[in-house]
Write an enzyme that holds these catalytic residues in place. Structure first.
Site, short mmCIF file in Angstrom:
data_model
loop_
_atom_site.label_atom_id
_atom_site.label_comp_id
_atom_site.label_asym_id
_atom_site.label_seq_id
_atom_site.Cartn_x
_atom_site.Cartn_y
_atom_site.Cartn_z
N GLU A 17 -1.85 -9.82 -28.85
CA GLU A 17 -0.57 -10.05 -29.52
C GLU A 17 0.43 -8.92 -29.25
OE1 GLU A 17 -3.53 -10.42 -30.80
OE2 GLU A 17 -3.65 -12.18 -32.09
N CYS A 644 -7.10 3.57 -3.83
CA CYS A 644 -5.81 3.48 -4.52
C CYS A 644 -5.35 4.82 -5.06
CB CYS A 644 -5.90 2.54 -5.69
SG CYS A 644 -6.01 0.86 -5.20
N HIS A 695 4.47 0.21 -5.63
CA HIS A 695 4.55 -0.05 -7.06
C HIS A 695 5.98 -0.22 -7.52
CE1 HIS A 695 0.79 2.01 -6.16
NE2 HIS A 695 0.27 1.20 -7.07
N1 GLN Z 1 -7.00 -5.48 -0.50
C1 GLN Z 1 -6.46 -5.36 -1.80
C2 GLN Z 1 -5.00 -5.82 -1.80
O1 GLN Z 1 -4.33 -5.59 -0.88
C3 GLN Z 1 -6.52 -3.95 -2.32
C4 GLN Z 1 -6.01 -3.84 -3.72
C5 GLN Z 1 -6.18 -2.49 -4.32
O2 GLN Z 1 -6.42 -1.54 -3.64
N2 GLN Z 1 -6.05 -2.39 -5.61
O3 GLN Z 1 -4.52 -6.39 -2.75
ZN ZN Z 2 -4.90 0.15 -3.46
#
Ligand code: GLN
Ligand code: ZN
Length: 762
Positions: A17, A644, A695
């Protein structure tokens, strides 16, 4: 009967929620009052549940609109002035720091976000500058929430982020250091203590997870400095009792110091704190309550009461029974609400789980020593929950060291692959996913609901793959991808195609802000049913002469983003998943896929908090689990991996030891410090440090990218460099993606031309 305590409860709402209300608030669909009303209801819900369960010590101030560390920065009046200067309402100022703000009042970025210790929760990093003046906010959140709970007749324990942890996690932008903020922070907290006592509070909690890290002498004295001052002030002015709560490990480095301060209660973690028991066996003060975290606050399995009882009897050797308070090992924030929402799981399956609400019941049963409950629990653990899978067991038993060593050596492979692929210098590629537009999600959803046939589903995705391949050819990328249109999530996609996994409907856990994840559950031995990705990769490869990467998620990431089993080791679970992914790797190879990327997006996530545990508890099985997946491929097959993040300076050799041929990682948001580390470590694996941040919808210019590449070229041997974005493009729009990638390819070509010129000039 022993007493029970909780130090934090989920706050997102059983049906998320808070997430939906916050999103409506940002879109202007509800006002602040309406958002506050939702928040209040969620707090009341949590308190009532704990009250009904009969928990003796119930916290307040564990709620948050975004994050408790940000709340603390706000409480201490220490938000950077750029947010305050916007002149927004307090709540909007708070959200400006959380999300960034772009509008009439100005344009500011959000505070940086970091992983909260060894969880998948993220906190906002407090920023303290030379002009920061710490002082207690008026009508502060702990005061408001304490008063609110009084309406339910509850005298809660306000939970505050401990000042040591706060100052430890903060970033310092000027000359001033943590020490310089102690006096003001101590004043603020002792003032707050006075206000809370005036309202009727009897206890307060200082949460100090940073004490479970490796603590050096300087940090030790920072801790002592803070608490000597804080305790003497609070003691002089109030009769409040003080609980120092620690979790996510043990506090071996300053246990004696903690005892010397004379807290009224000490919270220790007996699940992740390997040495907690031996610490209390050494000494525990007579008149202090031990808040004993004996029920796992992070995993969803039922506690084994017999084991808990024997742990308790060990604890009782050092602490008088009446001084033991039974608690979860950490805040219940890291768990979903309740198993009662899981209609799709059978009752038999559900009896093995305890989410946050069920943990309350466990605490009570353990405290009461309830015979019937114990008998029931004993039966539960005596039953064979799940049968071993004989094929998996045989495969595990027949593993030898050869299964973990790829042949030939990297240097030889690198030469073979250079010939095999004949790629230009600065080869360009992407990380895997292409924009997941509405139609892509709608197609998956329709198929899942049975509204369209398998043929319709497949032919839509094939059309998307055609477009994706055509686009990449047009952009002139060198190594292509199929776009991952069939995947909603990089773990769920694989989990749902493997035996041994089960999925929940509502077991959401907060990750950052009001965003949640729904980790799948490792229920039994994991194995692959049939090929999982081959049809898509083979189809994509059939549409182009350029190499198309097969895309897989690695075993460590799959495991780290799941709720693991507790009846077998993490190492064994990683090996099982590794074997399943290995089958997929070999199938891809057998079907003509020449480059395979195995993402380990979350490899660093579960690195133990203490350096001394890194190898023995984690890296020693995690790195081999990855090697297991690719050790059997041919020399010509190129193995990529992706991560990442780029904070792996301290485990750089282990990353190189994964023995992939190429690694791509996030680098554009970090200041490329990683390049020095790669250089110093003589990193053998070829690298693609992300050249732009996916991002954000911003399109990076060609010169920005050539700028980044130039820096990389200075530190990394030319022939080892790849050019790629930071991460997958799934969340991006189509238009910005095309423009960004086109600039990326152009930048790579500029560098190529320069390098050839450079070579000739030399
Ligand atoms: N191969 C995935 C993508 O390109 C990798 C995603 C990630 O690293 N979080 O979406
Ligand atoms: Zn990534």
């Amino acid at each position: 009967m022993a007493k029970t305590a909780v130090t934090g409860f989920p706050r997102i709402g059983k049906k998320r929620e808070l997430k939906f209300a916050s999103e409506k608030f940002f879109k202007g669909e509800i006002n602040e009052e309406e958002l506050q009303a939702v928040a209040k209801e969620l707090r009341f819900y949590g308190w009532k549940k704990q009250q009904e369960a009969g928990i003796d010590f119930i916290p307040s101030n564990d709620f948050s609109f975004y994050d408790n560390v940000l709340d603390t920065a706000f409480l201490l009046g220490s938000l950077p002035s750029r947010y305050v200067k916007l002149g927004l309402s307090p709540l909007e100022t708070y959200f400006a720091a959380a999300h960034g703000y772009q509008g009439n009042a100005g344009d500011v970025k959000a505070l940086p976000m970091k992983k909260w210790f060894n969880t998948n929760y993220h906190y906002l990093v407090p920023e303290l500058g030379d002009d920061t003046k710490i002082q207690l906010a008026e009508n502060s959140k702990p005061v408001r929430e304490f008063s609110e709970a009084l309406c339910l007749g509850l005298k809660t324990l306000p939970a505050l982020t401990g000042l040591y942890t706060f100052l430890h996690l903060a970033s310092y932008t000027g000359e001033k250091k943590a020490e310089d903020f102690i006096d003001d922070a101590v004043n603020a907290y002792s003032q707050l203590a006075l206000q809370l006592e005036a309202l009727g509070a009897e206890w307060i909690i200082f949460s100090e997870p940073a004490l479970v890290l490796d603590v050096n002498e300087e940090e030790k004295s920072l801790f002592l400095n803070i608490y000597k001052k804080l305790l003497s002030k609070i003691r002089a002015e109030t009769k409040l009792k003080i609980l120092l709560n620690t979790f996510f490990g043990d506090i071996r480095d300053l246990y004696d110091e903690v005892l010397s301060l004379g807290f009224d209660g000490i919270g220790l973690d007996f699940i992740e704190g390997k040495e907690s028991l031996s610490l209390i066996n050494k000494a525990f003060p007579k008149n202090t309550l031990l808040f004993a975290g004996i029920v796992n606050g992070k995993n969803i399995w039922r506690a084994n009461y017999e084991n808990k009882l024997s742990l308790l009897s060990e604890i009782k050797k050092s602490v008088a029974e009446e001084n033991i308070v039974i608690a979860p090992s950490c805040s219940l924030l890291h768990l979903p609400y309740t198993t009662s929402l899981e209609d799709k799981l059978s009752d038999e399956v559900k009896t093995h789980f305890a989410f946050a609400e069920e943990k309350l019941c466990e605490l009570k049963e353990l405290a009461a020593g309830d015979d019937a409950a114990f008998a029931e629990n004993k039966k539960l653990f005596a039953r064979e929950r799940v049968k071993k899978n004989p094929q998996v067991q045989t495969a595990l038993l027949s593993l030898t060291s050869d299964d973990f060593i790829r042949k030939p050596d990297f240097d030889i492979r690198e030469k073979i692959q250079k010939k095999e692929f004949n790629l230009p210098l600065f080869p360009t590629t992407t990380i895997g996913s292409f924009p997941q537009t509405k139609d892509v999600r709608a197609n998956r959803a329709a198929y899942k609901k049975g509204q369209i046939s398998r043929e319709e589903y497949v032919s839509f995705n094939q059309k998307k793959i055609d477009e994706c391949i055509a686009l990449q050819e047009k952009l002139d990328l060198d190594v292509l991808v199929h776009g991952e249109f069939e995947r909603n999530d990089m773990v769920e996609y694989f989990g749902s195609q493997m035996d041994g996994y089960i999925f929940t409907s509502n077991a959401w856990v907060q990750s950052y802000g009001t965003r949640c994840v729904k980790p799948p559950v490792v229920w039994g031995d994991v194995s692959r049913r049939s090929p999982m990705t081959v049809e898509w990769s083979v189809y994509a490869q059939s549409r182009t002469k350029k190499p198309v990467k097969g895309m897989l998620t690695g075993p460590v990431t799959i495991l780290n983003w799941s709720f693991p089993r507790e009846d077998i080791s993490l190492k064994e679970q990683a090996q099982q998943i590794g074997l399943a992914i290995r089958e997929e790797v070999l199938d891809l190879e057998a079907n003509g896929i020449r480059i395979i990327q195995i993402d380990e997006a979350a490899l660093r996530e579960k690195l133990p908090l203490r350096k001394s545990d890194w190898h023995s508890e984690y890296l020693d099985w995690a790195i081999p689990a990855f090697r297991l997946v690719h050790a059997k491929v041919r020399a010509e097959t190129q193995i990529h991996t992706h991560m990442c993040y780029s904070e792996f300076n301290d485990i750089i050799r282990e990353i190189d030891d994964m023995d992939a041929d190429v690694i791509t990682f996030e680098a554009s948001r970090s200041d490329l410090k990683i390049l020095d580390a790669l250089n110093e470590a003589n990193f053998k694996t070829e690298v693609g440090p992300g050249v732009y941040d996916i991002h954000s919808p911003r399109v990076p210019s060609v010169s920005e990218i050539t700028g980044a590449l130039n820096k990389m070229r200075d530190k990394v041997p030319l022939e080892k460099l790849w050019v790629n974005p930071d991460c997958g493009l799934k969340t991006r729009g189509e238009e910005e993606t095309v423009r960004s990638l086109s600039n990326l390819v152009e930048a790579a070509k500029i560098l190529r031309a320069e390098s050839i010129f450079f070579d000739k000039a030399v």
